[in-house]
Structures are given as C-alpha cells and as structure tokens.
Write a protein that holds these residues in place. Structure first.
Motif, PDB file in Angstrom:
ATOM      1  N   ASP A 177       0.841  -1.185   0.000  1.00 19.20           N
ATOM      2  CA  ASP A 177       0.000   0.000   0.000  1.00 19.20           C
ATOM      3  C   ASP A 177       0.885   1.246   0.000  1.00 19.20           C
ATOM      4  OD1 ASP A 177       0.850   0.476   2.627  1.00 19.20           O
ATOM      5  OD2 ASP A 177      -0.923  -0.437   3.515  1.00 19.20           O
ATOM      6  N   GLU A 178       0.266   2.422   0.129  1.00 18.50           N
ATOM      7  CA  GLU A 178       0.988   3.678  -0.017  1.00 18.50           C
ATOM      8  C   GLU A 178       2.004   3.913   1.090  1.00 18.50           C
ATOM      9  OE1 GLU A 178      -2.212   3.230  -0.246  1.00 18.50           O
ATOM     10  OE2 GLU A 178      -2.662   3.719  -2.338  1.00 18.50           O
ATOM     11  N   ARG A 179       1.925   3.133   2.155  1.00 19.60           N
ATOM     12  CA  ARG A 179       2.875   3.303   3.257  1.00 19.60           C
ATOM     13  C   ARG A 179       4.193   2.597   3.008  1.00 19.60           C
ATOM     14  NH1 ARG A 179      -0.422   0.554   7.957  1.00 19.60           N
ATOM     15  NH2 ARG A 179      -0.747  -0.894   6.219  1.00 19.60           N
ATOM     16  N   LEU A 180       4.205   1.600   2.124  1.00 18.04           N
ATOM     17  CA  LEU A 180       5.308   0.645   2.089  1.00 18.04           C
ATOM     18  C   LEU A 180       6.205   0.800   0.862  1.00 18.04           C
ATOM     19  CD1 LEU A 180       3.426  -2.558   3.286  1.00 18.04           C
ATOM     20  CD2 LEU A 180       4.663  -0.861   4.645  1.00 18.04           C
ATOM     21  N   LEU A 181       7.475   0.481   1.075  1.00 20.50           N
ATOM     22  CA  LEU A 181       8.480   0.442   0.019  1.00 20.50           C
ATOM     23  C   LEU A 181       9.304  -0.820   0.213  1.00 20.50           C
ATOM     24  CD1 LEU A 181      10.167   1.915  -2.277  1.00 20.50           C
ATOM     25  CD2 LEU A 181      11.602   2.765  -0.395  1.00 20.50           C
ATOM     26  N   VAL A 182       9.507  -1.562  -0.881  1.00 21.94           N
ATOM     27  CA  VAL A 182      10.397  -2.720  -0.857  1.00 21.94           C
ATOM     28  C   VAL A 182      11.472  -2.501  -1.912  1.00 21.94           C
ATOM     29  CG1 VAL A 182      10.617  -5.199  -1.267  1.00 21.94           C
ATOM     30  CG2 VAL A 182       8.638  -4.316  -0.019  1.00 21.94           C
ATOM     31  N   LEU A 183      12.724  -2.610  -1.513  1.00 24.48           N
ATOM     32  CA  LEU A 183      13.841  -2.539  -2.433  1.00 24.48           C
ATOM     33  C   LEU A 183      14.363  -3.949  -2.654  1.00 24.48           C
ATOM     34  CD1 LEU A 183      15.674   0.680  -1.213  1.00 24.48           C
ATOM     35  CD2 LEU A 183      13.972   0.411  -3.035  1.00 24.48           C
ATOM     36  N   ASP A 184      14.418  -4.336  -3.912  1.00 17.46           N
ATOM     37  CA  ASP A 184      14.761  -5.702  -4.316  1.00 17.46           C
ATOM     38  C   ASP A 184      16.154  -5.697  -4.920  1.00 17.46           C
ATOM     39  OD1 ASP A 184      14.942  -8.251  -5.320  1.00 17.46           O
ATOM     40  OD2 ASP A 184      13.270  -8.058  -6.728  1.00 17.46           O
ATOM     41  N   TYR A 243      12.439  -4.077   3.406  1.00 14.46           N
ATOM     42  CA  TYR A 243      11.184  -3.362   3.593  1.00 14.46           C
ATOM     43  C   TYR A 243      11.418  -2.066   4.369  1.00 14.46           C
ATOM     44  CZ  TYR A 243       8.584  -7.529   2.134  1.00 14.46           C
ATOM     45  OH  TYR A 243       8.071  -8.587   1.413  1.00 14.46           O
ATOM     46  N   TYR A 244      10.670  -1.022   3.979  1.00 13.57           N
ATOM     47  CA  TYR A 244      10.732   0.284   4.640  1.00 13.57           C
ATOM     48  C   TYR A 244       9.329   0.875   4.701  1.00 13.57           C
ATOM     49  CZ  TYR A 244      15.508  -0.310   2.800  1.00 13.57           C
ATOM     50  OH  TYR A 244      16.737  -0.813   2.456  1.00 13.57           O
ATOM     51  N   ARG A 245       9.169   1.873   5.550  1.00 15.16           N
ATOM     52  CA  ARG A 245       7.937   2.656   5.610  1.00 15.16           C
ATOM     53  C   ARG A 245       8.232   4.045   5.062  1.00 15.16           C
ATOM     54  NH1 ARG A 245       6.127   5.840   9.681  1.00 15.16           N
ATOM     55  NH2 ARG A 245       7.658   4.910  11.110  1.00 15.16           N
ATOM     56  N   LEU A 246       7.411   4.485   4.126  1.00  9.30           N
ATOM     57  CA  LEU A 246       7.617   5.795   3.527  1.00  9.30           C
ATOM     58  C   LEU A 246       7.165   6.902   4.475  1.00  9.30           C
ATOM     59  CD1 LEU A 246       6.353   5.100  -0.111  1.00  9.30           C
ATOM     60  CD2 LEU A 246       8.730   5.367   0.636  1.00  9.30           C
ATOM     61  N   GLY A 247       7.989   7.942   4.582  1.00  7.10           N
ATOM     62  CA  GLY A 247       7.610   9.084   5.378  1.00  7.10           C
ATOM     63  C   GLY A 247       6.466   9.852   4.730  1.00  7.10           C
ATOM     64  N   ALA A 248       5.914  10.795   5.465  1.00  7.18           N
ATOM     65  CA  ALA A 248       4.797  11.581   4.957  1.00  7.18           C
ATOM     66  C   ALA A 248       5.192  12.315   3.685  1.00  7.18           C
ATOM     67  CB  ALA A 248       4.345  12.579   6.026  1.00  7.18           C
ATOM     68  N   LYS A 262      11.995 -17.734  -0.178  1.00  4.93           N
ATOM     69  CA  LYS A 262      11.793 -16.526   0.619  1.00  4.93           C
ATOM     70  C   LYS A 262      11.921 -16.897   2.092  1.00  4.93           C
ATOM     71  CE  LYS A 262      10.738 -14.019  -3.001  1.00  4.93           C
ATOM     72  NZ  LYS A 262      11.096 -15.043  -4.004  1.00  4.93           N
ATOM     73  N   THR A 263      12.994 -16.450   2.721  1.00  6.25           N
ATOM     74  CA  THR A 263      13.232 -16.732   4.135  1.00  6.25           C
ATOM     75  C   THR A 263      13.572 -15.434   4.863  1.00  6.25           C
ATOM     76  OG1 THR A 263      15.570 -17.229   3.715  1.00  6.25           O
ATOM     77  CG2 THR A 263      14.037 -19.088   3.739  1.00  6.25           C
ATOM     78  N   ILE A 264      13.181 -15.342   6.104  1.00  7.72           N
ATOM     79  CA  ILE A 264      13.419 -14.127   6.882  1.00  7.72           C
ATOM     80  C   ILE A 264      14.869 -14.083   7.335  1.00  7.72           C
ATOM     81  CG2 ILE A 264      12.843 -12.907   9.006  1.00  7.72           C
ATOM     82  CD1 ILE A 264       9.989 -13.957   8.694  1.00  7.72           C
ATOM     83  N   ALA A 265      15.543 -12.993   6.971  1.00  3.26           N
ATOM     84  CA  ALA A 265      16.920 -12.776   7.409  1.00  3.26           C
ATOM     85  C   ALA A 265      16.978 -11.911   8.658  1.00  3.26           C
ATOM     86  CB  ALA A 265      17.727 -12.119   6.290  1.00  3.26           C
ATOM     87  N   ARG A 266      16.031 -10.971   8.748  1.00  2.00           N
ATOM     88  CA  ARG A 266      15.959 -10.101   9.926  1.00  2.00           C
ATOM     89  C   ARG A 266      14.516  -9.671  10.117  1.00  2.00           C
ATOM     90  NH1 ARG A 266      19.026  -4.237  10.931  1.00  2.00           N
ATOM     91  NH2 ARG A 266      18.016  -3.781  12.936  1.00  2.00           N
ATOM     92  N   CYS A 267      14.054  -9.721  11.340  1.00  2.00           N
ATOM     93  CA  CYS A 267      12.693  -9.265  11.638  1.00  2.00           C
ATOM     94  C   CYS A 267      12.685  -8.631  13.019  1.00  2.00           C
ATOM     95  CB  CYS A 267      11.694 -10.412  11.576  1.00  2.00           C
ATOM     96  SG  CYS A 267       9.995  -9.875  11.873  1.00  2.00           S
ATOM     97  N   ASP A 268      12.745  -7.305  13.049  1.00  2.10           N
ATOM     98  CA  ASP A 268      12.688  -6.552  14.290  1.00  2.10           C
ATOM     99  C   ASP A 268      11.417  -5.706  14.339  1.00  2.10           C
ATOM    100  OD1 ASP A 268      15.165  -7.579  15.046  1.00  2.10           O
ATOM    101  OD2 ASP A 268      16.252  -5.950  14.071  1.00  2.10           O
ATOM    102  N   ILE A 269      10.343  -6.243  13.763  1.00  2.00           N
ATOM    103  CA  ILE A 269       9.076  -5.515  13.734  1.00  2.00           C
ATOM    104  C   ILE A 269       7.952  -6.411  14.255  1.00  2.00           C
ATOM    105  CG2 ILE A 269       9.833  -4.161  11.753  1.00  2.00           C
ATOM    106  CD1 ILE A 269       7.801  -5.811  10.061  1.00  2.00           C
ATOM    107  N   ASN A 270       6.915  -5.772  14.774  1.00  2.00           N
ATOM    108  CA  ASN A 270       5.673  -6.460  15.092  1.00  2.00           C
ATOM    109  C   ASN A 270       4.563  -6.083  14.124  1.00  2.00           C
ATOM    110  OD1 ASN A 270       6.536  -7.917  17.451  1.00  2.00           O
ATOM    111  ND2 ASN A 270       6.537  -5.968  18.557  1.00  2.00           N
ATOM    112  N   THR A 271       4.590  -4.823  13.650  1.00  2.00           N
ATOM    113  CA  THR A 271       3.618  -4.355  12.673  1.00  2.00           C
ATOM    114  C   THR A 271       4.341  -3.499  11.639  1.00  2.00           C
ATOM    115  OG1 THR A 271       3.003  -2.203  13.609  1.00  2.00           O
ATOM    116  CG2 THR A 271       1.979  -4.169  14.585  1.00  2.00           C
ATOM    117  N   VAL A 272       3.630  -3.145  10.566  1.00  2.00           N
ATOM    118  CA  VAL A 272       4.234  -2.309   9.527  1.00  2.00           C
ATOM    119  C   VAL A 272       4.631  -0.945  10.081  1.00  2.00           C
ATOM    120  CG1 VAL A 272       3.067  -3.456   7.623  1.00  2.00           C
ATOM    121  CG2 VAL A 272       1.946  -1.540   8.748  1.00  2.00           C
ATOM    122  N   GLU A 273       3.966  -0.493  11.137  1.00  2.00           N
ATOM    123  CA  GLU A 273       4.320   0.803  11.713  1.00  2.00           C
ATOM    124  C   GLU A 273       5.708   0.787  12.351  1.00  2.00           C
ATOM    125  OE1 GLU A 273       2.649   3.558  11.238  1.00  2.00           O
ATOM    126  OE2 GLU A 273       1.198   2.416  10.070  1.00  2.00           O
TER     127      GLU A 273
END
Length: 255
Positions: free
Chosen positions: A118-125, A159-164, A199-210
C-alpha cells in the motif's frame, strides 16, 4: 480465539463462518492492524498465534498469512508454481479478514503467500550481490537500516515505511544487463512473502508495519539516481495500477 489452519500437507477442508461484513471496511481495518496497541483485540490473537518473526520455511501458509495480516500487510494467496496471485486483487482486498484468510487456506493449503504493497510501504529488491552491496552503501550514507529483510533466491527484499509525502514508484531493471541496480516496489506492487519458495526471513525486528524503518525522499531519490533514473515527482494514477493488478502473469522481476 485462535483460528485453526491445516498444514501445507493437509488438503482437508474445514468449515468456516461467513466473514462479518462489519469487519470488512478496508480503512478502519488497516488502521487497527497497523497499531500495535489494538492488534490483539482487533483480530483475536493469543499468545500461541504465529508472529512474523516465528515464520520458518515449513510454516503453514495459512498461519503465516494470518501473522502478516495481523501485522498490517495486505496479504493475498499466490499460485504454487507461478509468480502471480490466484485471486482478483480488489475483490479479495475488499473482503480481507481473518475468516477469509482461514477459509481460503483451509481449502487451498498449498497456495503460497504474497502481499500487495500500500501507499505506506516500500520494498527494495536487490537481485544480485552487486545490488546488495550498492544498497548497503546507500543505507550507510543515509543512516538507514531496514529492520525487516527477506532473503530471496539471488539477493534480498528490504522493507521500509515511507515518510509523509514521500513519493516512490515501482521500477524494475534487467539484472543481467545491470547487476548493480535495485528494483523498486511501491504502492500496488505484488511481493512474495515467506514461507513462499526461496523466501526466508533474514531479519525481523518488527511487530507491525508501523515498526518499519521510515525513509525520506532523499533516500528514495538516491536509489533512483543510483539506477540511472530520474526520481519520481508525482504519483501514478490509481487507474493504471488497477489495470496492472489484474494481470494474470507477472514478469520474473515482479516478485
């Protein structure tokens, strides 16, 4: 209440109650799932439910889908052998709920797992070692470090969250011709999620997209400049994205 999900090897079909229409409003639902303070109450999670950080290659797709849903991702089932979703995007999103997810994977436990950004998210591949190194350098230059990273067959999804008011636009490149370039996946891009193949998780330090690390326009612009492209200055029209969302087959670089 925890919703039971069959394992990948269980093809039995379990009955599920019809989704509650009151729970299917996309905007309030997304706000609830993106807020750590209300996540458990809104979707009925308990201490035994799978979290994103718990997902491993043999995790059942249905349980993984619920974990990503609870974290605020717009999950969608994927084809077992093709890089595409198995349902129409917009009708699926309109009815997206824990019951809808559970019912689908109860009937189709071998369907893989994707998400629609969605508009909040950015993925760099970064699809090659040179691209991974280039992304490392860009992150260091801008003091950014992705806190949700997925290993792919040839590289990484970060994965990243786009700023306003930050504008990003999906842009893919030929890895063979430009192995150092970084594919950009923005709003209404389809991305495969763990535990889908390769597709395997290398790092996960999040609980939600926020919880995703926020990036500003200068970082996005630097990625485009690195790729030899002019940075975007306006958003893509929704109608054009909607047409792409119903494409039956995506390119190899799409996921």
């Amino acid at each position: 209440m925890k919703i039971p999900i069959p394992s990948k090897g269980d093809s039995s079909v379990a009955g599920r109650p019809a989704p509650d229409p009151a729970s299917q409003s996309s905007t309030p639902q997304k706000e609830a799932r993106g807020s750590a303070s209300v996540i458990d109450e809104q979707v009925g999670v308990d201490q035994h439910d799978l979290r994103i950080s718990d997902i491993v290659p043999d995790s059942p797709y249905g349980e993984a889908a619920l974990a990503f849903y609870r974290a605020g991702f717009d999950v969608i089932p994927g084809h077992p052998s093709e890089k595409r979703a198995v349902v129409k995007w917009d009708p699926w999103r309109a009815a997206l709920s824990p019951d809808a997810i559970a019912a689908h994977y109860a009937e189709h436990p071998h369907h893989t797992l994707c998400c629609i950004l969605d508009e909040r998210l950015l993925v760099l591949d970064a699809d090659a070692p040179l691209a991974v190194s280039a992304l490392d350098i860009l992150e260091q230059q801008f003091g950014v470090e992705s806190n949700f990273v997925v290993n792919t067959r040839r590289g990484q999804h970060r994965y990243y969250r786009l700023g306003a008011d930050v504008i990003a636009r999906t842009r893919a490149h030929s890895t063979a011709a430009h192995p150092d370039r970084i594919d950009v996946k923005a709003a209404r891009s389809l991305v495969m999620l763990p535990p889908s193949p390769n597709k395997t998780i290398a790092r996960c330090d999040i609980n939600t997209v926020e919880d995703l690390v926020e990036v500003k326009q200068d970082f996005v612009d630097a990625v485009f400049h690195h790729n030899g492209c002019e940075p975007p200055r306006e958003r893509m029209p929704t109608e054009r994205h909607a047409i792409a969302s119903e494409s039956p087959q995506l390119s190899q670089n799409s996921l």
